[in-house]
Design a protein around this motif. Structure first.
Motif, mmCIF file in Angstrom:
data_model
loop_
_atom_site.group_PDB
_atom_site.id
_atom_site.type_symbol
_atom_site.label_atom_id
_atom_site.label_comp_id
_atom_site.label_asym_id
_atom_site.label_seq_id
_atom_site.Cartn_x
_atom_site.Cartn_y
_atom_site.Cartn_z
ATOM 1 N N PHE A 70 48.616 64.829 103.412
ATOM 2 C CA PHE A 70 49.659 64.758 104.555
ATOM 3 C C PHE A 70 49.004 65.479 105.806
ATOM 4 C CE2 PHE A 70 52.691 64.643 100.705
ATOM 5 C CZ PHE A 70 53.055 63.295 101.061
ATOM 6 N N ASN A 71 49.550 64.970 106.924
ATOM 7 C CA ASN A 71 49.201 65.636 107.965
ATOM 8 C C ASN A 71 49.922 66.903 108.017
ATOM 9 O OD1 ASN A 71 49.649 66.707 110.821
ATOM 10 N ND2 ASN A 71 48.560 64.902 111.409
ATOM 11 N N ALA A 79 54.450 56.700 100.576
ATOM 12 C CA ALA A 79 54.904 57.677 101.532
ATOM 13 C C ALA A 79 55.797 58.815 100.484
ATOM 14 C CB ALA A 79 56.171 57.175 102.357
ATOM 15 N N GLY A 80 55.842 59.889 101.029
ATOM 16 C CA GLY A 80 56.149 60.978 100.357
ATOM 17 C C GLY A 80 57.656 61.358 101.133
ATOM 18 N N GLN A 81 58.586 61.967 100.494
ATOM 19 C CA GLN A 81 59.878 62.173 100.788
ATOM 20 C C GLN A 81 60.116 63.663 100.800
ATOM 21 O OE1 GLN A 81 63.594 59.885 101.029
ATOM 22 N NE2 GLN A 81 64.079 61.143 99.261
ATOM 23 N N LEU A 82 60.640 64.422 101.900
ATOM 24 C CA LEU A 82 60.888 65.748 101.732
ATOM 25 C C LEU A 82 62.449 66.132 102.139
ATOM 26 C CD1 LEU A 82 57.795 65.809 102.385
ATOM 27 C CD2 LEU A 82 58.028 68.013 103.206
ATOM 28 N N ARG A 83 62.976 66.908 101.313
ATOM 29 C CA ARG A 83 64.541 67.093 101.680
ATOM 30 C C ARG A 83 64.797 68.592 101.415
ATOM 31 N NH1 ARG A 83 68.309 64.926 98.134
ATOM 32 N NH2 ARG A 83 67.084 64.784 96.507
ATOM 33 N N ARG A 87 43.921 66.849 110.655
ATOM 34 C CA ARG A 87 44.922 67.892 110.132
ATOM 35 C C ARG A 87 45.474 67.788 108.737
ATOM 36 N NH1 ARG A 87 46.310 72.511 112.327
ATOM 37 N NH2 ARG A 87 48.463 72.296 112.899
ATOM 38 N N ALA A 88 44.586 67.115 108.044
ATOM 39 C CA ALA A 88 44.875 66.500 106.628
ATOM 40 C C ALA A 88 44.752 67.707 105.536
ATOM 41 C CB ALA A 88 43.913 65.432 106.215
ATOM 42 N N VAL A 89 45.602 67.643 104.943
ATOM 43 C CA VAL A 89 46.092 68.694 104.056
ATOM 44 C C VAL A 89 46.369 68.102 102.689
ATOM 45 C CG1 VAL A 89 47.397 70.817 102.965
ATOM 46 C CG2 VAL A 89 46.618 70.433 105.584
ATOM 47 N N LYS A 90 45.734 68.578 101.502
ATOM 48 C CA LYS A 90 45.896 67.819 100.144
ATOM 49 C C LYS A 90 46.651 68.633 99.454
ATOM 50 C CE LYS A 90 42.726 66.551 96.227
ATOM 51 N NZ LYS A 90 41.399 66.569 95.935
ATOM 52 N N PHE A 91 47.791 67.937 98.851
ATOM 53 C CA PHE A 91 48.846 68.413 97.829
ATOM 54 C C PHE A 91 48.319 67.721 96.510
ATOM 55 C CE2 PHE A 91 51.735 70.329 100.771
ATOM 56 C CZ PHE A 91 51.346 69.995 101.875
ATOM 57 N N ALA A 92 47.934 68.746 95.479
ATOM 58 C CA ALA A 92 47.820 68.390 94.177
ATOM 59 C C ALA A 92 48.877 68.938 93.102
ATOM 60 C CB ALA A 92 46.461 68.778 93.775
ATOM 61 N N MET A 142 54.012 59.427 105.966
ATOM 62 C CA MET A 142 53.055 58.526 105.434
ATOM 63 C C MET A 142 51.807 59.402 104.787
ATOM 64 S SD MET A 142 54.251 55.844 105.555
ATOM 65 C CE MET A 142 52.829 54.498 105.003
ATOM 66 N N PRO A 143 51.275 59.093 103.542
ATOM 67 C CA PRO A 143 50.155 59.629 103.089
ATOM 68 C C PRO A 143 48.909 59.608 103.818
ATOM 69 C CG PRO A 143 50.544 57.766 101.587
ATOM 70 C CD PRO A 143 51.490 57.898 102.805
ATOM 71 N N MET A 144 47.931 60.456 103.689
ATOM 72 C CA MET A 144 46.699 60.238 104.453
ATOM 73 C C MET A 144 45.659 60.116 103.427
ATOM 74 S SD MET A 144 46.984 63.237 107.317
ATOM 75 C CE MET A 144 45.421 62.443 108.264
ATOM 76 N N ARG A 145 44.531 59.425 103.353
ATOM 77 C CA ARG A 145 43.388 59.087 102.761
ATOM 78 C C ARG A 145 42.449 60.563 102.523
ATOM 79 N NH1 ARG A 145 42.381 54.114 100.488
ATOM 80 N NH2 ARG A 145 43.521 53.124 101.865
ATOM 81 N N ILE A 146 42.422 60.963 101.538
ATOM 82 C CA ILE A 146 41.598 62.323 101.521
ATOM 83 C C ILE A 146 40.408 62.071 100.464
ATOM 84 C CG2 ILE A 146 43.036 64.035 102.647
ATOM 85 C CD1 ILE A 146 44.330 64.561 99.697
#
Lengths: 383, 377
Positions: free
Chosen positions: A334-335, A361-365, A294-299, A379-383
């Motif tokens: 991220f998943n 790791a990314g943080q969301l608030r 379920r990996a999705v890339k955020f650029a 935690m990030p995923m390798r893509i």
């Protein structure tokens, strides 16, 4: 310990009448606790005790117990056990009005409603596990606050049975704040709120099992808006009391991971997106993501946020949300499910995504959450 | 009903009491030893002592926890209750979802090999994944009293993947739980589990002690019967007490007759009738039958080897054993022992028991000193 559950009366008799709605209400509370998956027969029974003018019902699965009570007209005081599932199913079907329950010989129980008569076989009440009594209340916590904290963290609890210390949430009580943390090793949810906890001196940490969190949430949901829950603790149990309902859980032993070390400190590449636009985009893009990871890339770049995914089986997806961003460009994976879980639990409004680099790791608030300081680390995923 | 009621193996009792007294209780104990020697009994007593409200290194037998745990002494009714609760037609998934757990006190569980069905139990009950997983979930919850105790009877029946889940608990032991594994020998468990348990081997009791115990606890029996029972039990009081002396003697006689027929090298039809009767006997589990063969063959080995004062395990069959020992020689007895070893290994792979016995008997008959040229000594 002279808990009501351990009391043993010599007289086997018990007779009372109770209104259907009151009984059904209390029976419903016990359903989440009564164990149906066990070969220990007594655990599928309820302990029913009639004393004074109240009827007390207790259910347990050995780890989690609930005790609740309602008004009843007691003819003869006493106690007995009744099969939980069958009693609930029957009471549901009975018409409104009074239900008379009477304990007969050999643990048989007679249930009479108007001209309808039923008999069920219970078990010896002596076999019902002893339930500890509530010690003195430590602090009072507003039910709404507790439900808010649980709702914001529960989904991050690990489902892996072997990681037992992650099978619960950590509640952290301080004199002026209340916080809850849950993690499964891939993500972490931390919710904190300002709350004066009178009667508390230092910091206190308790690990609450998942099933107990579910039940506390339900209890809180059933309470009035401004209701308070009494919280207490002894060496091996935690207690939550809401009015006449008491929930008792054994404490999970073991060390919860040092979560403070995981909290990112230098995530200074920040971009802010709306909860709905982010959620919708992730949901659409993840349709074409690899089904297992379920990996999705955020650029993130000066053009905005590009959300993309690809899988050899299905194809690829790409969406660009135009947003102001001044930092260095960055791409991170991220998943999608982890992200959607968080978005579902957070308040409507802008969501701040705070990143450091591809490997951190990314943080969301959620920025619009007024009452809770809510942080979510993925935690990030390798893509 | 304190520890002083336990007979035999005083060093083990002392060690356990010492651990309880100093509150330095190991997270895992392994009890090994012959059947009926008191492994489960001592494990249950340990659980009582760990939960007793009045004492720390012993138990009163009268407080509510002691009384509740004492009900585990006879697990059979609890097993029946559990199987009834699950229903006779439970499928494989159901058996895992509703694991067989015996508990009479919230802090103490007994897990026994699951016979699956009450009326038609499986031939070889196993400790199942569902049971060990349930224990894994429960072990990390704090006890209501001082300590949670899990009794794992028949630990040798765990398949390797089940044993690995069990290992997972032993690797990260919960501080407030003790797991007691019970098995006949250390050889039947993975090394990884052995190395994480404090091991206690239960030695058999003196025959005289077993006899004295019998006199105390089962006064109804005839003195001669008690003596035979004590002898045949080979130092296991539990076996001696539950023993039906006549049936046991008959079983040994039947087994010996197969050896006699095989040694004579003749009469195959008779031999097969005998093995069939023995293999189909529902009352005696097959591994116990093999144990009977072992005792007979051990006696024969002593006799054929010319030990000066043989200590026979089956003294009531002395005459028959002696006459048989004259018809066979040591290599034949050794061959028979190896054959039984193979059979014992074969039963773990679901070998057809009667065929196995038949094959062994014919093989022995063929190499019998009476049937052809005498093999070299």
């Amino acid at each position: 310990m002279a808990a009501p559950g351990t009391a043993r009366e010599d007289n086997q008799a018990m007779e009372f009448s109770v209104s259907k709605s009151a009984l059904l209400n209390e029976l419903n509370t016990t359903q989440g606790v009564v164990e149906r998956k066990t070969t220990i027969p007594i655990l599928s029974n309820l302990l029913v005790e009639a004393h004074g003018s109240r009827l007390t019902i207790t259910a347990t699965d050995l780890e989690l117990s609930v005790r609740t009570s309602c008004e009843a007209k007691i003819k003869k005081e006493g106690a007995g056990t009744i099969p939980a599932k069958k009693l609930l199913d029957l009471v549901r079907l009975l018409p409104e009005g009074d239900i008379k329950i009477k304990l007969l010989d050999n643990h048989w129980v007679e249930i009479v409603s108007d001209k309808k008569k039923y008999k069920m076989v219970g078990m010896a009440k002596e076999n019902f596990p002893a339930i500890p009594a509530m010690p003195h209340t430590l602090v009072q916590i507003p039910a709404e606050t507790l439900a808010g904290l649980i709702g914001r963290t529960k989904f991050a609890i690990s489902m892996e049975e072997s990681r037992y210390t992650l099978n619960g949430g950590l509640m952290i009580l301080k004199p002026d704040t209340l916080a809850m943390v849950a993690t499964d090793g891939h993500r972490l949810a931390l919710a904190e709120t300002k709350q004066t906890l009178a009667g508390l001196n230092g910091e206190m940490r308790v690990l609450i099992p998942k099933k107990a969190m579910d039940e506390v949430e339900k209890l809180a949901g059933a309470s009035a808006d401004d209701a308070k829950m009494d919280f207490a603790k002894d060496e091996s149990h935690i207690f939550f009391q809401a009015g006449h309902r008491l929930l008792i859980s054994r404490i999970l032993t073991g060390q919860f991971p040092n979560y403070e070390a995981v909290l990112p400190k230098e995530n200074n590449r920040t971009v802010v997106l709306g909860r709905t636009e982010l959620g919708d985009a992730v949901r659409r893009v993840s349709q074409l993501a690899d089904q297992r990871s379920r990996a999705v890339k955020f650029a993130v770049s000066s053009e905005g946020v590009e959300i993309s995914a690809q899988s050899p089986e299905y194809g690829e997806a790409k969406e660009i949300i135009e947003k102001e961003y001044k930092g260095e460009p960055l791409a991170i994976g991220f998943n999608a499910q982890y992200m959607l879980d968080f978005l579902a639990a957070s308040a409507e409004g802008p969501i701040s995504i705070e990143l450091k680099d591809e490997q951190s790791a990314g943080q969301l608030r959620p920025l619009a959450d007024e009452n809770y300081n809510y942080r979510y680390i993925i935690m990030p995923m390798r893509i | 009903m304190p520890f002083s009621d336990f007979h035999g193996n005083p060093p083990i009792v002392t060690a356990l009491r010492g651990a309880l007294r100093t509150a330095r209780v190991p997270h895992a104990l392994l009890f090994t030893g012959p059947r009926g020697v008191g492994k489960f009994t001592l494990a249950r007593m340990f659980a009582q002592a760990a939960c007793c409200e009045r004492m720390t290194d012993d138990f009163c037998g009268e407080c509510p926890p002691c009384l509740a745990i004492a009900r585990l002494a006879d697990p059979q009714p609890l097993v029946e209750q559990g199987l009834t609760e699950r229903g006779e037609s439970a499928d494989a998934a159901m058996v895992e979802r509703m694991p067989l757990i015996l508990q009479t006190h919230p802090d103490v569980w007994a897990l026994l090999p699951d016979p699956v069905r009450l009326r038609t139990p499986v031939a070889r009950p196993l400790l199942r994944m569902g049971q060990i997983r349930a224990m894994q979930r429960a072990a990390y919850f704090a006890p209501q009293g001082r300590r949670r105790v899990f009794l794992l009877d028949g630990a040798e029946t765990m398949r390797w993947e089940v044993a690995n889940v069990c290992l997972k608990i032993l690797e990260e032991p919960p501080a407030t739980s003790t797991i007691i594994l019970i098995a006949p020998s250390t050889g039947s468990l993975p090394l990884t589990i052995l190395s994480r348990c404090m091991q206690f081997h239960f030695a058999p009791l003196d025959v005289a002690d077993v006899e004295a115990l019998l006199r105390e606890h089962a006064p109804g029996q005839k003195p001669a019967g008690m003596k035979t029972a004590a002898l045949l039990s080979e130092g296991s009081p539990g076996l001696a007490m539950a023993m039906n002396v006549d049936a046991e003697t008959q079983l040994r006689r039947d087994a010996l007759r197969i050896l006699e027929t095989a040694a004579s090298g003749r009469g195959f039809s008779q031999l097969f009738t005998q093995t069939a009767a023995l293999a189909k006997g529902r009352e005696t589990p097959f591994d116990q039958l093999l144990a009977v063969f072992y005792t007979l063959l051990t006696d024969l080995l002593e006799l054929t080897a010319g030990v000066t004062q043989p200590q026979l395990r089956n003294p009531q069959l002395k005459r028959e054993l002696e006459s048989l020992s004259r018809a066979v020689n040591t290599p034949w007895v050794e061959q028979a022992i190896r054959g039984i070893d193979e059979l014992a290994a074969g039963t773990k792979r679901n070998l057809n028991r009667q065929l196995g016995l038949d094959a062994l008997a014919t093989e022995l008959a063929a190499s019998s000193p009476a049937s052809g040229p005498a093999p070299q000594r």
